[in-house]
Design a protein around this motif. Structure first.
Motif, PDB file in Angstrom:
ATOM      1  N   VAL A  31     -14.254   2.569   7.922  1.00  0.00           N
ATOM      2  CA  VAL A  31     -15.636   2.879   8.516  1.00  0.00           C
ATOM      3  C   VAL A  31     -16.617   3.449   7.337  1.00  0.00           C
ATOM      4  O   VAL A  31     -17.481   3.951   7.728  1.00  0.00           O
ATOM      5  CB  VAL A  31     -15.530   3.678   9.754  1.00  0.00           C
ATOM      6  N   GLU A  32     -15.755   3.919   6.195  1.00  0.00           N
ATOM      7  CA  GLU A  32     -16.449   4.738   5.048  1.00  0.00           C
ATOM      8  C   GLU A  32     -16.186   3.651   3.932  1.00  0.00           C
ATOM      9  O   GLU A  32     -15.205   3.064   3.542  1.00  0.00           O
ATOM     10  CB  GLU A  32     -15.721   5.940   4.880  1.00  0.00           C
ATOM     11  N   SER A  33     -17.248   3.589   2.967  1.00  0.00           N
ATOM     12  CA  SER A  33     -17.110   3.206   1.795  1.00  0.00           C
ATOM     13  C   SER A  33     -17.918   4.015   0.509  1.00  0.00           C
ATOM     14  O   SER A  33     -18.602   5.076   1.062  1.00  0.00           O
ATOM     15  CB  SER A  33     -17.913   1.987   1.570  1.00  0.00           C
ATOM     16  N   TYR A  34     -17.425   3.788  -0.639  1.00  0.00           N
ATOM     17  CA  TYR A  34     -17.912   4.918  -1.679  1.00  0.00           C
ATOM     18  C   TYR A  34     -18.438   4.202  -2.527  1.00  0.00           C
ATOM     19  O   TYR A  34     -18.590   3.031  -3.061  1.00  0.00           O
ATOM     20  CB  TYR A  34     -16.634   5.555  -2.129  1.00  0.00           C
ATOM     21  N   GLU A  35     -19.543   4.748  -3.260  1.00  0.00           N
ATOM     22  CA  GLU A  35     -20.415   3.990  -3.965  1.00  0.00           C
ATOM     23  C   GLU A  35     -20.505   5.070  -5.238  1.00  0.00           C
ATOM     24  O   GLU A  35     -20.778   6.513  -4.966  1.00  0.00           O
ATOM     25  CB  GLU A  35     -22.011   4.072  -3.530  1.00  0.00           C
ATOM     26  N   LEU A  36     -20.681   4.638  -6.526  1.00  0.00           N
ATOM     27  CA  LEU A  36     -20.659   5.414  -7.778  1.00  0.00           C
ATOM     28  C   LEU A  36     -22.031   4.845  -8.376  1.00  0.00           C
ATOM     29  O   LEU A  36     -22.176   3.622  -8.774  1.00  0.00           O
ATOM     30  CB  LEU A  36     -19.574   4.848  -8.558  1.00  0.00           C
ATOM     31  N   GLY A  37     -22.888   5.946  -8.804  1.00  0.00           N
ATOM     32  CA  GLY A  37     -23.998   5.593  -9.579  1.00  0.00           C
ATOM     33  C   GLY A  37     -24.008   6.515 -10.931  1.00  0.00           C
ATOM     34  O   GLY A  37     -23.155   7.462 -11.255  1.00  0.00           O
ATOM     35  N   GLN A  53     -21.127   5.346   5.709  1.00  0.00           N
ATOM     36  CA  GLN A  53     -20.539   5.040   6.893  1.00  0.00           C
ATOM     37  C   GLN A  53     -20.995   3.876   7.780  1.00  0.00           C
ATOM     38  O   GLN A  53     -22.240   3.614   7.628  1.00  0.00           O
ATOM     39  CB  GLN A  53     -20.455   6.262   8.025  1.00  0.00           C
ATOM     40  N   ASP A  54     -20.190   3.260   8.450  1.00  0.00           N
ATOM     41  CA  ASP A  54     -20.652   2.111   8.969  1.00  0.00           C
ATOM     42  C   ASP A  54     -21.898   2.317   9.962  1.00  0.00           C
ATOM     43  O   ASP A  54     -22.353   1.383  10.655  1.00  0.00           O
ATOM     44  CB  ASP A  54     -19.596   1.277   9.697  1.00  0.00           C
ATOM     45  N   CYS A  56     -25.069  11.708  -0.107  1.00  0.00           N
ATOM     46  CA  CYS A  56     -24.952  11.558  -1.651  1.00  0.00           C
ATOM     47  C   CYS A  56     -24.744  13.050  -2.226  1.00  0.00           C
ATOM     48  O   CYS A  56     -25.292  13.981  -1.867  1.00  0.00           O
ATOM     49  CB  CYS A  56     -26.101  10.713  -2.083  1.00  0.00           C
ATOM     50  N   ARG A  57     -24.212  13.059  -3.287  1.00  0.00           N
ATOM     51  CA  ARG A  57     -24.046  14.307  -4.204  1.00  0.00           C
ATOM     52  C   ARG A  57     -24.119  14.022  -5.284  1.00  0.00           C
ATOM     53  O   ARG A  57     -23.196  13.290  -6.181  1.00  0.00           O
ATOM     54  CB  ARG A  57     -22.320  14.904  -3.610  1.00  0.00           C
ATOM     55  N   ALA A  58     -24.909  14.985  -6.167  1.00  0.00           N
ATOM     56  CA  ALA A  58     -25.072  14.790  -7.432  1.00  0.00           C
ATOM     57  C   ALA A  58     -23.734  15.312  -8.360  1.00  0.00           C
ATOM     58  O   ALA A  58     -23.159  16.090  -7.732  1.00  0.00           O
ATOM     59  CB  ALA A  58     -26.268  15.618  -8.052  1.00  0.00           C
ATOM     60  N   TYR A  59     -23.604  14.871  -9.746  1.00  0.00           N
ATOM     61  CA  TYR A  59     -22.479  15.268 -10.248  1.00  0.00           C
ATOM     62  C   TYR A  59     -22.806  16.893 -10.738  1.00  0.00           C
ATOM     63  O   TYR A  59     -23.918  17.302 -11.099  1.00  0.00           O
ATOM     64  CB  TYR A  59     -22.601  14.682 -11.536  1.00  0.00           C
ATOM     65  N   ASP A  60     -21.712  17.556 -10.772  1.00  0.00           N
ATOM     66  CA  ASP A  60     -21.938  18.973 -11.025  1.00  0.00           C
ATOM     67  C   ASP A  60     -22.043  19.172 -12.227  1.00  0.00           C
ATOM     68  O   ASP A  60     -22.935  20.354 -12.542  1.00  0.00           O
ATOM     69  CB  ASP A  60     -20.577  19.445 -10.390  1.00  0.00           C
ATOM     70  N   SER A  61     -21.765  18.646 -13.197  1.00  0.00           N
ATOM     71  CA  SER A  61     -21.789  19.269 -14.636  1.00  0.00           C
ATOM     72  C   SER A  61     -22.064  18.089 -15.430  1.00  0.00           C
ATOM     73  O   SER A  61     -21.400  16.902 -15.298  1.00  0.00           O
ATOM     74  CB  SER A  61     -20.685  19.981 -15.184  1.00  0.00           C
ATOM     75  N   LEU A  62     -22.908  18.105 -16.626  1.00  0.00           N
ATOM     76  CA  LEU A  62     -23.018  17.043 -17.377  1.00  0.00           C
ATOM     77  C   LEU A  62     -21.810  16.732 -18.404  1.00  0.00           C
ATOM     78  O   LEU A  62     -21.546  15.569 -18.732  1.00  0.00           O
ATOM     79  CB  LEU A  62     -24.449  17.092 -18.299  1.00  0.00           C
ATOM     80  N   LEU A  63     -21.344  17.812 -18.719  1.00  0.00           N
ATOM     81  CA  LEU A  63     -20.054  17.739 -19.654  1.00  0.00           C
ATOM     82  C   LEU A  63     -18.728  17.161 -19.100  1.00  0.00           C
ATOM     83  O   LEU A  63     -17.823  16.815 -19.780  1.00  0.00           O
ATOM     84  CB  LEU A  63     -19.713  19.176 -20.143  1.00  0.00           C
TER      85      LEU A  63
END
Length: 219
Positions: free
Chosen positions: A42-48, A56-57, A63-70
Motif C-alpha cells: 500500500v506504500e511506495s517510496y520516491e527519491l528526488g 500511499q495507495d 515528503c521530507r527534505a534532506y536533513d543536511s547537505l553534507l
C-alpha cells in the motif's frame, strides 16, 4: 528575413521555452527514482534531488527534505549541481536569444542585423549546452538504478529503485533543449545563405548606378 528562417527562429524559441520548463519540472519533482515493496504493497517510496516522499495507495503523500547537505550522496550532489547549471545556462540563453529575434523591434539597421544573428547563435549554443548538462545527471541516475536493479549480489526479496517520471521528463527536456539550439542556429545559417544573393544584387545595382552617373557626366 526569409520565411523559412523566420519560422525556424520562432519554432526554436517556443521549443526552447518549453524544454526549459521541462528541465525545471525535472529539478523540482521528487519522482527521480521510485520503489515499492511486496511487504508494504500500500506504500511506495520516491527519491528526488531535494526530498524523499512516501506515497500511499489511498492518496496520501508525505515528503521530507534532506536533513543536511553534507550528508547527501555524491550522486545527488552532482545531479543538483548539473541541473542547476542547466537551468542557469538555459535561462541565460533565452535572455540572449530574445533580443536577436526578428519579432523584437531592435537593431534594425544593417550592422544591427549582424548583432541580432550573433545573439541568436549564442543563445542557440547555450541551449545546446544546457541540454547536455540536463541529460548528464538524468542519464547518470538512470545508469545507477539499472546497475543496482540487476545486481546479482542483492537478494530478489530486497526492493530496488526504478525509473521515476522525473527521469523521463528530464530526457525530453534535455533533448528538446538541444533541438531548440539547433533550430536557432539553423535559422541564422538559412537567413545568411539567402541574404548573400540580395547583397550581391544590391552591389550590382549600386555599380550600375555609378556607371550610369559617370556616363551622364561625360555626356
Amino acid at each position: 528575413m526569409v520565411t523559412c528562417a523566420y519560422a525556424l527562429e520562432l519554432l526554436g524559441m517556443l521549443v526552447y521555452i518549453g524544454a526549459w520548463l521541462c528541465a525545471l519540472a525535472t529539478t523540482i519533482l521528487p519522482q527521480w527514482l521510485t520503489m515499492s515493496t511486496a511487504l508494504l504493497p500500500v506504500e511506495s517510496y520516491e527519491l528526488g534531488l531535494w526530498e524523499t516522499c512516501v506515497v500511499q495507495d489511498v492518496g496520501g503523500m508525505e515528503c521530507r527534505a534532506y536533513d543536511s547537505l553534507l550528508g547527501l550522496s555524491s550522486d545527488l550532489k552532482l545531479a543538483r549541481i548539473l541541473m542547476c547549471a542547466s537551468l542557469a545556462v538555459g535561462m541565460l540563453g533565452i535572455l540572449v536569444a530574445i533580443p536577436g529575434l526578428y519579432l523584437v523591434n531592435s537593431c534594425r539597421e544593417h550592422q544591427g542585423y549582424r548583432s541580432k544573428k550573433t545573439m541568436t547563435i549564442i543563445g542557440g549554443v547555450l541551449g545546446m549546452v544546457s541540454g547536455v548538462l540536463c541529460l548528464i545527471p538524468v542519464s547518470y541516475m538512470a545508469h545507477i538504478a539499472v546497475i543496482h536493479f540487476f545486481d546479482d549480489k542483492v537478494p530478489d526479496v530486497v526492493p530496488r529503485w526504478e525509473f521515476g517520471d522525473a527521469l523521463f521528463c528530464g530526457w525530453v527536456g534535455g533533448f528538446l533543449l538541444i533541438v531548440a539550439g539547433l533550430l536557432l542556429v539553423s535559422s541564422c545559417v538559412c537567413s545568411q545563405a539567402e541574404d548573400e544573393p540580395m547583397l550581391q544584387r544590391r552591389h550590382h545595382l549600386i555599380g550600375a548606378d555609378v556607371s550610369f552617373r559617370k556616363r551622364s557626366e561625360y555626356v
